[in-house]
Enzyme design. Structure first.
Site, PDB file in Angstrom:
ATOM      1  N   GLY A 166      11.928  11.593 -34.460  1.00 51.72           N
ATOM      2  CA  GLY A 166      12.594  10.836 -35.085  1.00 51.72           C
ATOM      3  C   GLY A 166      13.850  11.548 -35.384  1.00 51.72           C
TER       4      GLY A 166
ATOM      5  CG  ASN B 296       3.532   6.204 -35.726  1.00 49.93           C
ATOM      6  OD1 ASN B 296       5.146   6.124 -35.552  1.00 49.93           O
ATOM      7  ND2 ASN B 296       3.164   5.193 -36.444  1.00 49.93           N
TER       8      ASN B 296
ATOM      9  CB  THR C 106      11.366   4.870 -38.903  1.00 48.15           C
ATOM     10  OG1 THR C 106      11.245   6.098 -38.770  1.00 48.15           O
ATOM     11  CG2 THR C 106      10.441   3.983 -40.047  1.00 48.15           C
TER      12      THR C 106
ATOM     13  CE  LYS D 156      -4.186   3.807 -44.475  1.00 51.69           C
ATOM     14  NZ  LYS D 156      -4.412   2.649 -43.044  1.00 51.69           N
TER      15      LYS D 156
ATOM     16  N   GLY E  25      -6.202  20.632 -41.556  1.00 52.72           N
ATOM     17  CA  GLY E  25      -7.219  21.014 -40.549  1.00 52.72           C
ATOM     18  C   GLY E  25      -7.221  21.464 -39.063  1.00 52.72           C
TER      19      GLY E  25
ATOM     20  CB  ALA F 166       9.100  17.571 -43.427  1.00 46.70           C
TER      21      ALA F 166
ATOM     22  CE1 TYR G  21       9.594  10.293 -47.284  1.00 42.24           C
ATOM     23  CE2 TYR G  21      11.577  11.273 -48.255  1.00 42.24           C
ATOM     24  CZ  TYR G  21      11.463  11.553 -47.555  1.00 42.24           C
ATOM     25  OH  TYR G  21      11.541  12.500 -45.956  1.00 42.24           O
TER      26      TYR G  21
ATOM     27  CE1 TYR H  33      -6.381  20.954 -46.604  1.00 39.27           C
ATOM     28  CE2 TYR H  33      -7.638  22.266 -45.051  1.00 39.27           C
ATOM     29  CZ  TYR H  33      -7.333  20.995 -45.866  1.00 39.27           C
ATOM     30  OH  TYR H  33      -8.131  19.861 -45.338  1.00 39.27           O
TER      31      TYR H  33
END
Ligand code: UDP
Length: 320
Positions: free
Chosen positions: A10, A32, A35, A90, A101, A113, A144, A158
């Protein structure tokens, strides 16, 4: 260190990976291309940079030692996250969960971020980290804003539960080369329109404000934060606030364009004003932006010009 960076191809991800490699780190980039463009990382591929095309909303495994994880992956322009609302939710939730994890398994430091959007349409100005925000959870931008808020909450859980080393960067409006020229953001739209001699599209009255940070400043801040002992959220951005109308005037001047402005309706829940309070970054990281707006725009304009010239499909040039 061996750092895993999601959203590696990105706009910010590709600049950040380059910085990590220059500083002597080993980088595994994941993206992936939802965008982003593989072109952004072409010059990085080599001994110190491994790339994996992968969607981090699925379970993530990276073999071997990992020292740090930087989770940048997400559609980040309003046009993009309105087009991919479920995937945005997601990647901010499941994606963050999978990478936390991985951080737990590898005992790696974790940099999430986040965004100035977690402040929503802010009622406190400038925005300071202790402000909880004013977000419409069911509005179109909620996909968002709430994904990032959820990601922040999960990262802190966490930290509290498993003792993870957690840094959260709230990134304010950033611009520079490698932005997608049709990403729908104000800087790309205006430069594109000015270069093509089209009217600059002012949404609403143009009196709403933003504060624009050049990408090299942001990346230097991200790097310092990753290496720091700081825990929890931190704003990174340029406090130089201006109206959208003033930005239009500056871009018309710098491009020596004859373009005029045209008014379009204001998008739903568009924040009226935005400016980071960066006192925390100044005191903890000894960081502040150094690139003035005109200089940053002057470095960005040739990139957009080049993208326009390289477009084979004229449809792709038109902005939303
Ligand atoms: N904007 C505009 N014209 C455009 C694109 C955006 O006036 O062609 C406005 C938008 O309504 C917002 C500001 O510029 O008030 C910044 O928009 P952008 O999409 O870049 O980022 P945001 O800060 O809203 O996430």
């Amino acid at each position: 260190m061996h750092i895993v960076v999601t959203g590696a191809s990105g706009f910010i991800g590709s600049h950040f990976c380059k910085k990590l490699i220059q500083e002597g780190h080993q980088v595994t980039g994941i993206d992936n291309f939802l965008t982003s463009s593989p072109k952004n990382i072409e010059d990085l591929l080599g001994e110190n940079f491994t790339f994996i095309k992968y969607d981090v909303t699925q379970f993530v495994h990276v073999p071997g030692r990992v020292d740090g994880i930087v989770h940048l992956a997400s559609p980040a322009s309003p046009v993009d996250y309105l087009k991919h609302p479920i995937h945005t939710l997601k990647v901010g939730s499941l994606g963050t969960f999978h990478l936390l994890g991985l951080a737990k398994e590898k005992k790696a430091r974790f940099l999430l971020a986040s965004t100035s959007e977690i402040y929503g349409d802010p009622l406190v100005h400038p925005q300071i980290e202790s402000y909880w925000g004013n977000v419409n959870p069911v509005g179109v931008r909620g996909v968002y804003d709430e994904a990032k808020r959820f990601g922040e909450a999960m990262a802190m859980a966490y930290k509290r539960t498993h003792g993870l080393d957690i840094k959260i960067v709230r990134i304010f409006n950033t611009y520079g080369p490698k932005m997608r020229i049709n990403d729908g953001r104000v800087v790309t739209n205006f430069i594109n329109q000015a270069l093509l001699g089209e009217n600059l599209t002012i949404y609403g009255t143009g009196k709403q404000t933003r504060s624009f940070c050049y990408v090299s400043d942001l990346v230097n801040g991200l790097y310092k934060l990753l290496l720091s002992e700081h825990q929890g959220p931190m704003n990174l951005g340029n406090p130089n606030e201006m109206t959208v109308m003033d930005l239009a005037k500056i871009i018309v001047k710098l491009t020596e364009s004859s373009s005029k402005t045209v008014f379009h309706p204001l998008p739903e829940d568009d924040p009226k004003e935005r400016k980071p309070d960066i006192s925390l970054a100044k005191s903890v990281l000894n960081w502040e932006p150094v690139i003035p707006l005109e200089e940053g725009l002057t470095k960005t304009i040739p990139w957009i010009k080049n993208q326009i010239q390289n477009q084979t499909d004229p449809q792709k040039v038109s902005v939303q």
